[in-house]
Structures are given as structure tokens and as C-alpha cells.
Design an enzyme around this catalytic site. Structure first.
Site, PDB file in Angstrom:
ATOM      1  N   ASP A   1       4.218  -0.458   4.904  1.00 45.62           N
ATOM      2  CA  ASP A   1       3.132  -1.521   4.419  1.00 45.62           C
ATOM      3  C   ASP A   1       2.330  -1.738   5.997  1.00 45.62           C
ATOM      4  O   ASP A   1       1.752  -1.037   7.206  1.00 45.62           O
ATOM      5  CB  ASP A   1       3.725  -3.032   5.686  1.00 45.62           C
TER       6      ASP A   1
ATOM      7  N   GLN B   1       3.845   1.012   9.608  1.00 43.98           N
ATOM      8  CA  GLN B   1       5.336   0.117   9.681  1.00 43.98           C
ATOM      9  C   GLN B   1       5.632   1.820   9.728  1.00 43.98           C
ATOM     10  O   GLN B   1       5.555   2.867   8.881  1.00 43.98           O
ATOM     11  CB  GLN B   1       5.763  -0.755   9.129  1.00 43.98           C
TER      12      GLN B   1
ATOM     13  N   SER C   1       5.267  -6.494  10.492  1.00 41.27           N
ATOM     14  CA  SER C   1       3.666  -6.016   9.435  1.00 41.27           C
ATOM     15  C   SER C   1       3.131  -7.301  10.727  1.00 41.27           C
ATOM     16  O   SER C   1       3.177  -8.404  11.193  1.00 41.27           O
ATOM     17  CB  SER C   1       4.088  -6.075   8.320  1.00 41.27           C
TER      18      SER C   1
ATOM     19  N   TRP D   1       7.797   4.402  -2.678  1.00 34.72           N
ATOM     20  CA  TRP D   1       9.050   5.358  -3.769  1.00 34.72           C
ATOM     21  C   TRP D   1       9.260   5.672  -2.855  1.00 34.72           C
ATOM     22  O   TRP D   1       8.528   7.253  -1.830  1.00 34.72           O
ATOM     23  CB  TRP D   1       7.654   6.306  -4.632  1.00 34.72           C
TER      24      TRP D   1
END
Length: 516
Positions: free
Chosen positions: A103, A119, A160, A342
Site C-alpha cells: 500500500d 508498506q 498503512s 502481483w
């Protein structure tokens, strides 16, 4: 073992299939840093750069649990060979030099520089050990990775959050006309919201208090977003609670927060963003979004957030997630960046950020639609240019041009019709079913239009990903997976159609790498 820290990094060999070890750093009897790391001296497939720059000049005791003999080398920089030129490295999307990212956090424009936190796991190319990484840019395109901003501590992992400028000096940290900048974030032991600040443009970040500004509400409440609300004459915080439920809190001093209301974003969860925006019809509205890109449009005219219409999806595909907007942007611009998900099979790094997009709000037939398109700064990396107009495509007449092994942006005007069509780029297919209003890449699907007001397409293609802006930007369709890894053995752009279609124009720019 004891070491006196003289360098910025300790470098450990890691194998992602090895057993977990806990690496523990102490000063005297106090644990000052700890993280999970799969150290493997026999079959390493990754090298972890552990930032210890904040301990330079101090003596640390370093141990592991379970105990192994520790060995490492030291370095003052992340000295990876061929950095940014690796075969899988995206060329126009931000990636960390090493390790895992997810994030985007704390996006803010401060003193002429865009700051992006995120992050970050430096110990492995997988999720865990959540730190806050940090990158900075003067133009939203070329990013410099800065030193790690925040580290796990006895409050838990650093989850976050957001950044805000203390315009009114409510914390009393501004000095000599220079603003302080605040970071709100979640710590996980237990899940609570904390506040830190910087008085030197994030070169140093200090904890405001070792107590949370918002104590735990639910088991997993997290991801605060803070912004000033003119309508309420106070600051508001959007916070995820559980399920599809969020809450909005308010504060007059940025430290003491009270719950204003709970609100659901149907079909969404995590990572709220909330921001005001002016529509094309001149009306000021507020947008509340979740991590999956679903959004509510509303106002604060009656003392709380009141949605004016049903939830709408903006993001499509499995990739774009946890999008956040920058605080404090110049000229009132609203710039958004998402995380593209991904497990990139690249070894050194995993995760890329989406290309920065500028947001606006369209009003069409009584409904407000969020619109995103690539930031205008993308033009600074335009390289070659080709332009074609009045292109006829039919069952026996494909349109094809040759490409080079570079990133590209394609701008296609008036792409529509009936039946089915395909756009093939570097061997990867985007399939269109005009009769059923659907486009797909592999298993990922999105509508072609929400309003059919605009049948233009913009496509950004990087080494691993396709980003499609459709219906004037009302649809943001992002794919980063095995179906979008460009095959440069097939250097073609091809348009196919089973029925006759005429495309008004195709504008093509190859893009220079942002790393060179």
C-alpha cells in the site's frame, strides 16, 4: 554477537523457503529492533539490506531465535548489480530497489517535493515485517528511494496511514515559518492509530506520543486518512473498522479524536481515502473510497458525510489496490497512486506502484463519476512519436505496426462498434466484446463504458503491466500478472476486429525509462 554500527546496512543472505528466524537487536537489555528473516548461508536466493543507519556510532547486540551463527557484510548503500536494469524491472512504475512493497502511505507534497511512503519489507520479497519505506520526487515520474522511514517496534508493525501538513501549528512544532508534517498510521499491538511528525521534510521522523491518538475500536481497525473539512471547520479521519464498515472521526487539534459516524462502502474494505473535489458543474463534493476502488459521492452539509448516490466502481481487475491521493498538492490538483498487486517472479523485489493519475469529477445524466487519467508529467518521458488517423479494421484487414522493446502509451480515439475485437501488444491480448460492454485480459474483466459518453482508450504498457483508462477515465482497468508480461519477441501493436470498425486516430509514444 556485539557490533559497533559504522555503516547504513547489514546485508544477510536469505532463502524464501528457509525456516523463519527472528533477528533481534539490543542496546544493553532493551530490544530496539526485531524482524523475521529467513537467513540461509547455504542456498541464498535473496539478499536482505537491513537499515541500521539510525544506530550509527552505537553498540548493538545481535542475535537470532532460533540461534544460528550470524554472519553478514556491511554496506552504505543498496549495491545491487545492474540495479533498475534487471529483466523484470518495470521502467515507468516505481519499485523498491530491494524487498517487498504494498500500500502507498503518507502521500504528500511538501516544500516542492512529492513524498510517497509505502508498506515495506526489507527482509524478503514477500509480505511481512511492515516498515514504512520512503521515496521522493520533484515531478511524480522520477523517484529517489530514501532511507527507511519507520520501523516495527514494541507497538507492533507499522501498517498503512497518511500524511498531513500542520497548517495551524496545532502540535506546536512549526518554527521559523516552516511547517511540520504529520504522519498518522496504524500499529498492530493492538490495532490502534498513532501520530508522528517531522520538522525537516521527513529527514527525521519523531513519535508524537507513545500512546495512540485513536485507541483500538475493533480488532483490526486500521489505515487512517486525515484531511481538513471546511464544512465542519475541523479535521476528519476516515478509518476502516471491519467487514464493509468504516468510521469517520473528527478533531479540533489533530490529537483528540471523537467518532462522528459509521458508514459502509458496499463491496469494499480497508484503506479508505476521503477528499473534496469540484465537479465540472462547479459543485463541491466529497469522495469516500475503499481499497478496491469503490466510491461514494456525497457532502458534509448536515454535519456528517451523506452519500448522494449509490456506490460506483472505478478500479477494475485484480491489480490496482489501496489507492491514495496526495495531500497538499499545488494548484488544487488531486493526484492518486495505487499499489499494483502481483507476486512478481523477480527475486530481488516484489510490487510496483501504479502510474500517478490525476482525478476529476464528471457529471452525466444526474450522476457523478470519478475520472482518472495519467498525470500530464508523463509527457516529459515521451520518446518516439507515431500518429495514424481514419484507420479501417475488418475481419480480413488487421492494423499492425512494429514496436521496440520499451514502455509505451497508446491513445486511441473513437474505438467502438459491435461484435468482438482485440488489441494485441507484445503478444498480450486485450479482448473487447462491444455487444456485452466488456473488455478482458486473461481472467480480468471490466466494462468498456460506464456512460458511453467517451469511447477513447488510453493504455500504458510497461514490462509487466497494462493500465487502461476507458470512457474518458471513468474506468481504470489495471492488470499486472502472467497475462501482461510483455513478450518482446513479438514487437507488434495489432488491432483486430470481426466486424468493420473505423478508428478516428491512434497516437503512440514510446517512453524513456524513469531510472536512466
Amino acid at each position: 554477537m556485539k557490533i559497533t554500527v559504522k555503516n547504513n546496512y547489514l546485508v544477510f543472505p536469505v532463502n524464501t523457503l528457509a525456516a523463519d528466524k527472528r533477528l533481534i537487536f539490543k542496546i544493553g537489555d532493551k530490544t530496539v529492533y526485531a524482524l523475521n528473516i529467513k537467513i540461509d548461508y547455504f542456498n541464498p536466493d535473496f539478499y536482505s539490506y537491513i537499515d541500521v543507519s539510525r544506530f550509527i556510532g552505537q553498540t548493538l547486540s545481535v542475535s537470532s531465535d532460533p540461534r544460528i551463527k550470524l554472519d553478514f557484510r556491511v554496506s552504505d548503500k543498496i549495491d545491487i548489480d545492474n540495479l533498475y536494469s534487471e529483466p523484470m524491472r518495470p521502467q515507468v512504475h516505481f519499485t523498491a530497489k530491494n524487498g517487498w512493497i504494498n500500500d502507498p502511505n503518507g502521500l504528500i507534497f511538501a516544500d516542492g517535493i512529492y513524498h510517497m511512503f509505502y508498506q515495506f519489507n526489507p527482509a524478503e520479497n514477500k509480505w511481512g515485517n511492515m516498515h514504512w519505506g520512503h521515496a521522493a520526487s520533484a515531478d511524480l515520474i522520477h523517484w529517489t528511494e530514501e532511507k527507511t522511514a519507520m520501523f516495527p517496534d514494541d507497538r507492533g508493525a507499522m501498517f498503512s496511514g497518511c500524511a498531513a501538513a500542520d497548517e495551524k501549528n496545532l502540535l506546536g512544532k512549526n518554527s521559523d515559518g516552516k511547517k511540520s508534517y504529520l504522519l498518522f498510521y496504524t500499529c498492530t499491538s493492538p490495532f490502534s492509530q498513532y501520530l508522528s511528525y517531522s520538522t525537516d521534510d521527513f529527514k527525521n521522523i519523531k513519535m508524537y506520543s507513545n500512546k495512540p491518538v485513536v485507541p483500538q475500536i475493533t480488532d483490526g481497525n486500521r489505515d487512517p486518512k486525515v484531511v481538513f473539512c471546511q464544512e465542519l471547520s475541523c479535521y476528519i479521519m476516515a478509518l476502516y473498522l471491519e467487514g464493509e464498515t468504516y468510521c469517520i472521526l473528527k478533531s479540533d487539534d489533530l490529537v483528540n479524536w471523537n467518532e462522528l459516524q459509521k458508514i459502509d462502502i458496499p463491496g469494499d474494505n480497508e484503506c479508505p481515502d476521503i477528499f473534496p473535489i469540484e465537479s465540472e458543474n462547479g459543485k463541491r463534493k466529497w469522495i469516500l473510497t475503499g481499497a478496491h476502488g469503490k466510491y461514494l459521492v456525497g457532502n458534509f452539509d448536515s454535519g456528517g458525510f451523506e452519500p448522494e448516490q449509490d456506490v460506483i466502481s472505478h478500479n477494475f481487475g485484480d491489480s490496482a489496490y489501496a489507492a491514495q491521493t496526495f495531500s497538499n498538492c499545488p494548484d488544487g490538483r488531486i493526484i492518486q497512486i495505487s499499489w499494483d498487486r502481483w507476486n512478481i517472479p523477480a527475486g530481488k523485489f516484489c510490487g510496483q506502484m501504479g502510474f500517478p493519475a490525476e482525478l476529476s469529477l464528471d457529471f452525466f445524466k444526474g450522476v457523478y463519476y470519478l475520472v482518472s487519467n495519467p498525470v500530464k508529467e508523463i509527457e516529459t518521458i515521451y520518446n518516439s512519436f507515431e500518429f495514424y488517423k481514419n484507420i479501417d479494421v475488418s475481419l480480413n484487414n488487421d492494423f499492425q505496426i512494429n514496436l521496440s522493446d520499451k514502455p509505451y502509451i497508446f491513445k486511441i480515439k473513437d474505438f467502438g462498434g459491435s461484435g468482438k475485437a482485440e488489441i494485441v501488444i507484445f503478444g498480450r491480448k486485450i479482448k473487447f466484446d462491444f455487444d456485452n460492454n466488456e473488455m478482458k485480459i486473461g481472467k480480468n474483466r471490466a466494462p468498456i463504458f460506464l456512460t458511453n459518453k467517451n469511447d477513447d482508450l488510453t493504455i500504458i504498457v510497461d514490462r509487466l503491466s497494462f493500465e487502461i483508462f476507458s470512457d474518458g477515465g471513468k474506468i481504470y482497468f489495471t492488470c499486472l500478472d502472467e497475462n501482461t508480461v510483455c513478450d518482446y519477441n513479438l514487437p507488434y501493436f495489432i488491432v483486430k476486429s470481426e466486424k468493420d470498425i473505423r478508428i478516428k486516430s491512434i497516437e503512440i509514444h514510446s517512453l524513456n525509462s524513469v531510472w536512466r
